[in-house]
Design a protein around this motif. Structure first.
Motif: not given
Lengths: 565, 332
Positions: A264-269
């Motif tokens: 899980v990562t908030d790639y697009n901030n």
């Protein structure tokens, strides 16, 4: 927060100790003295007839008993021929005795469930203050609720799979899994990947079908040629139950993938958690959170599906971190032999660039699995550690170039966008060959540097103690943050922390699966280099609220609770 | 494949007399005319005793082979093979079909047994020689493979060219580890053999030994200056070293020597993309795709050019085109 007394010396003498190569890291194999003696059984030793025997499982570090020290979970597989009643291997739980050793509490753990386990994710899904476990398997996945009975003789975990609504009517091969709060409602939901559809009755045997030869040697078949499956998303309804929203969310609509580790990562901030899934031999998946309960696979246009030339790669393990110090979270992914791992640099414009070669990576002869972007020398730049191991033990007898057991790979971040292979310079323990799969990162001895646990197929795991900081050598400064959600999920999974030190900004996110099918120390560990103080810090909690951190001194473990106002 | 079988059936009529007279002859005729389903239908009408006759087993196996049901074909053909006399046309044809069927089933050791049986017979065509050679390489019978390919290419088995051809076949079969010593043997016989340094260079690059790979490619170019592929791989090797400016001249030379191959155009497009020269990158990639419209790498790179240029809709379309063209996506 209580800082371990023996760290005081390290803190007072904080500085930079330089080895000959400038990389102040070495690892010592402390497996035996730590008490991790049980092998992780997974398929045949010298031959593997089916792909089910090859993928192996992950491992987890987590503080199951809330004593401030990381405990260990190792997952188990089985053997095709089975085991006599009561003799089957099982998942194993080890409690940290806080003195460098672990106590095997498997019998009391409630996790004694033989079978073919794959991955683990750790999180407090019921927000009761005790972290729970979800384990994927070939067969029925399992949700284990932590009962908090650690000071009693009662079982520690309870299998609540069926009452939680996570039962599966058919045999599936669960792979990656990750707790996340995708709808930001304050409780943890659950994403579950499925590798492929596998049936022993119909599976081709080695050398007896397409995709069953490797360099002329008959080997287990697949994944190509075997049918793919779809992934699952379960929404936490509260009250200890989940609802399958795979179809309505769009997660289950993505097809044609051999999905493995989930991150899980908030790639697009945008402050909403996205899900990246490493996929074997097919395009990877990047589920963009549409902020309305649905997801769209945008891996292709986000540049995270293939290599820069558009070639599919055999995605196994995955890690995230800001390798180039631009404040954006990048992705590192491991692949099969004769390929290079990929380092996707986050451009900050909603897509990634393949920076693998620019960072110094090239093809290797090892099949690479678990990995982490971890600041091993606390110099503020996350390094890369990877474990490897062949899936074809039969090959090495005929091709010495492809040994079944491989050393670990360590890459030092040079701080200029490039990495240096220092595998031969960090101690002999790293050179010991194993056929490894998962690995997890944690400061198990709370001394301020990151240690590593590697799963080894049909051998005991290997616990590598990082000697960056010792009683006689202070090493670089560091900070460890334990986040506790209040309005957000209690495990704070999905939280993002940023620290400012001079011109540098350090950023990390809290995720509940990474590496290969594994779960790391949930305390976010920051190397601070020679910095004696942190100028500013902030936590962006999973619900999007930002909390400023003030007056933080290095070389300590701090618990930060989400403000309730 | 069906056409090839017609040739075999016509060239090698099964001389054994059918036990049941016209019925088997009809089946054979149906097969010769490609009416496989009808032939199988006729076979099902036979009584059990007749069905078990070697010739009927043979025809059944042939029909199943024609339908691509190799697994089932093998059982019937094996019966025909074992019950036929050595050297008989029926046995040779059964061996031929068993070799092919096992090859398609990826049972290469088994295929090799039957493909060896027909060696030197009239059933031994270029195709069976090729398959036999591939099987020999796959079971690591390197010397035997070389002899087979030497025969196929009309070369002396110990010649430099024979070693070269064998190495080329090994590379095609992803047996790179065997190809290196084979190429070294070729160069030991003839140090100026064209293409040997090139292949060694490719293999060195494959193993990430870029400096050695480049050195070998330069040797090839010195021996074989009109060889466009050597310039192409040299340019590509420089891109792996991120030496964008050094990559451009050999890629251009490759294109000038052979403007009909898309490879160097695509790599050159990537070079311009990496250099931030989006105009040239777009132009050269479009030229590549004009001649090689189904090249998904070309579309994938062009999508990145558009993305960098802020042309998101164009990028999206190119990404989708690349995805559609990928042939390795498994079906759920």
């Amino acid at each position: 927060m209580t800082r371990p007394a023996f760290l005081l010396t390290a803190g007072l003498l904080a500085g930079t100790y330089l080895y000959a190569n400038g990389f102040t890291v070495s690892f010592t194999d402390v497996t035996k003295e730590a008490g991790l003696v049980h092998p992780v059984i997974y398929g045949g030793v010298d031959k593997k007839r089916y792909i089910i025997e090859t993928n192996g499982p992950g491992v987890a570090f987590a503080d199951f008993d809330n004593d401030g020290w990381m405990d260990i979970l190792t997952l188990t597989g089985s053997r095709l021929e089975g085991f006599p009643e009561g003799k089957a291997p099982t998942n194993r739980m080890y409690l940290n005795r806080q003195d460098g050793t672990f106590k095997d509490v498997t019998d009391q753990s409630g996790l004694n469930n033989p079978g073919w386990a794959s991955a683990v994710t750790v999180g407090d899904y019921d927000n009761d203050g005790w972290v729970d476990l979800f384990i994927t398997c070939w067969g029925q996945n399992r949700l284990y609720r932590n009962r908090g009975k650690w000071k009693t003789t009662e079982r520690f975990f309870q299998d609540v799979t069926l009452p939680a609504g996570l039962g599966q009517p058919e045999t599936r091969w669960g792979s990656g899994c990750v707790f996340l709060d995708y709808d930001r409602d304050g409780d943890l939901d659950l994403f579950v990947a499925n590798y492929l559809k596998f049936d022993l009755k119909s599976a081709p045997t080695p050398g007896k079908g397409p995709n069953c030869l490797w360099k002329g040697v008959p080997v287990n078949c697949g994944p190509k040629g075997l049918p793919t499956d779809t992934n699952l998303l379960y929404r936490n309804r509260g009250g200890g139950t989940f609802e399958d929203v795979s179809k309505t969310s769009g997660v289950g609509l993505v097809q044609g993938k051999y999905a493995m580790t989930a991150l899980v990562t908030d790639y697009n901030n945008d402050a909403w958690p996205d899900i990246y899934v490493a996929c074997d031999s097919t395009a990877c998946i990047l589920y963009r959170n549409n902020q309305d309960g649905t997801f769209t696979d945008v891996a292709l246009e986000a540049g995270a599906a293939y290599s820069e030339d558009g070639q599919s790669q055999a995605g196994m393990g995955v890690a995230s971190g800001d390798y180039d110090g631009d404040g954006l979270l990048d992705i590192f992914k491991t692949h099969f032999a004769d390929d290079l791992p990929v380092l996707y640099r986050n451009t900050g414009e909603g897509y990634f660039e393949d920076a693998s070669r620019a960072a110094g990576f090239d093809h290797t002869r090892y099949v690479q699995w678990g990995t982490g972007l971890a600041d091993l020398d606390n110099d503020t730049w996350p390094d890369i550690f990877t474990v490897a191991g062949s899936v074809y033990p039969e090959v090495e007898a005929r091709l010495k170039e492809y040994p079944h057991r491989n050393p670990r790979l360590v890459y030092r971040n040079l701080g200029n966008g490039r990495f240096q292979d220092v595998s031969n310079e960090v101690g002999p323990a790293v050179q010991s060959p194993y056929s490894s799969r998962g690995c997890a990162f944690a400061d198990y001895d709370n001394d301020g540097d990151i240690d590593i646990l590697a799963m080894n197929m049909n051998e005991p795991p290997q616990l590598l103690r990082n000697e960056h900081i010792t009683a006689n050598r202070p090493g670089n400064n560091w900070l460890k943050l334990q986040l506790v959600g209040k309005r957000s999920n209690r495990s704070a999974i999905g939280a993002r922390v940023r620290l400012w030190i001079g011109e540098r900004v350090l950023v990390q996110e809290l995720t509940s699966q990474a590496s290969y099918y594994s779960s790391n120390d949930p305390r976010l560990h920051f190397g601070l280099g020679a910095a004696q103080s942190i100028d500013r810090g902030e936590v962006r909690w999973p619900n999007g609220n930002v909390q400023v951190l003030q007056k933080i001194q290095p070389n300590q473990i701090i618990t930060i609770e989400e403000r309730g106002d | 494949m069906t056409a090839l079988l017609f040739v075999f059936l016509l060239a090698h009529p099964i001389v054994q007399a059918p036990a049941d007279g016209p019925t088997l002859a009809q089946i054979q005729t149906l097969l010769e005319n490609g009416r496989t389903d009808e032939a199988l239908g006729e076979i099902t009408k036979l009584d059990e005793t007749t069905k078990n006759q070697p010739l009927v087993q043979h025809l059944t196996g042939l029909a199943l082979y024609q339908k691509g049901h190799y697994q089932q074909a093998v059982g019937h053909l094996a019966s025909s093979f074992s019950k036929s006399q050595k050297g008989a046309a029926q046995r040779l044809q059964a061996a031929h079909l068993l070799g092919m069927s096992n090859y398609f089933l990826n049972r290469l050791p088994e295929a090799l047994v039957f493909l060896a049986e027909i060696e030197g017979s009239s059933f031994d065509t270029s195709e069976t020689q090729y398959l036999r050679g591939i099987c020999q390489l796959q079971v690591h019978q390197v010397e035997e493979g070389r002899k087979t390919f030497a025969r196929m290419f009309s070369l002396q088995p110990d010649s430099a060219a024979s070693h070269l051809i064998n190495a080329q076949m090994m590379i095609r079969q992803q047996l790179e580890e065997f190809a290196v010593p084979e190429l070294e043997k070729a160069l030991a016989v003839d140090p100026k053999l064209p293409q040997a340094h090139f292949l060694l260079g490719e293999l060195a690059i494959y193993k990430s030994d870029l400096d050695r790979g480049i050195e070998l490619l330069l040797k090839e170019i010195a021996l074989n200056p009109g060889f466009a592929m050597a310039y192409y791989r040299l340019g590509e090797a420089y891109t792996r070293q991120l030496k964008w400016d050094e990559a451009i001249p050999p890629l251009q030379k490759s294109i000038w020597l052979n403007p009909f191959f898309s490879g160097p155009f695509i790599v050159l497009g990537k070079v311009y993309l990496k250099k931030g020269d989006l105009t040239n990158a777009e132009s050269i990639l479009k030229r590549a795709l004009a001649m090689d419209v189904n090249n998904y790498s070309g579309h994938h790179l062009l999508a990145q050019v558009y993305q960098k240029a802020g042309r998101q809709e164009d990028a999206r379309k190119e990404f989708q085109t690349a995805e559609r063209l990928r042939s390795d996506s498994p079906q759920p």
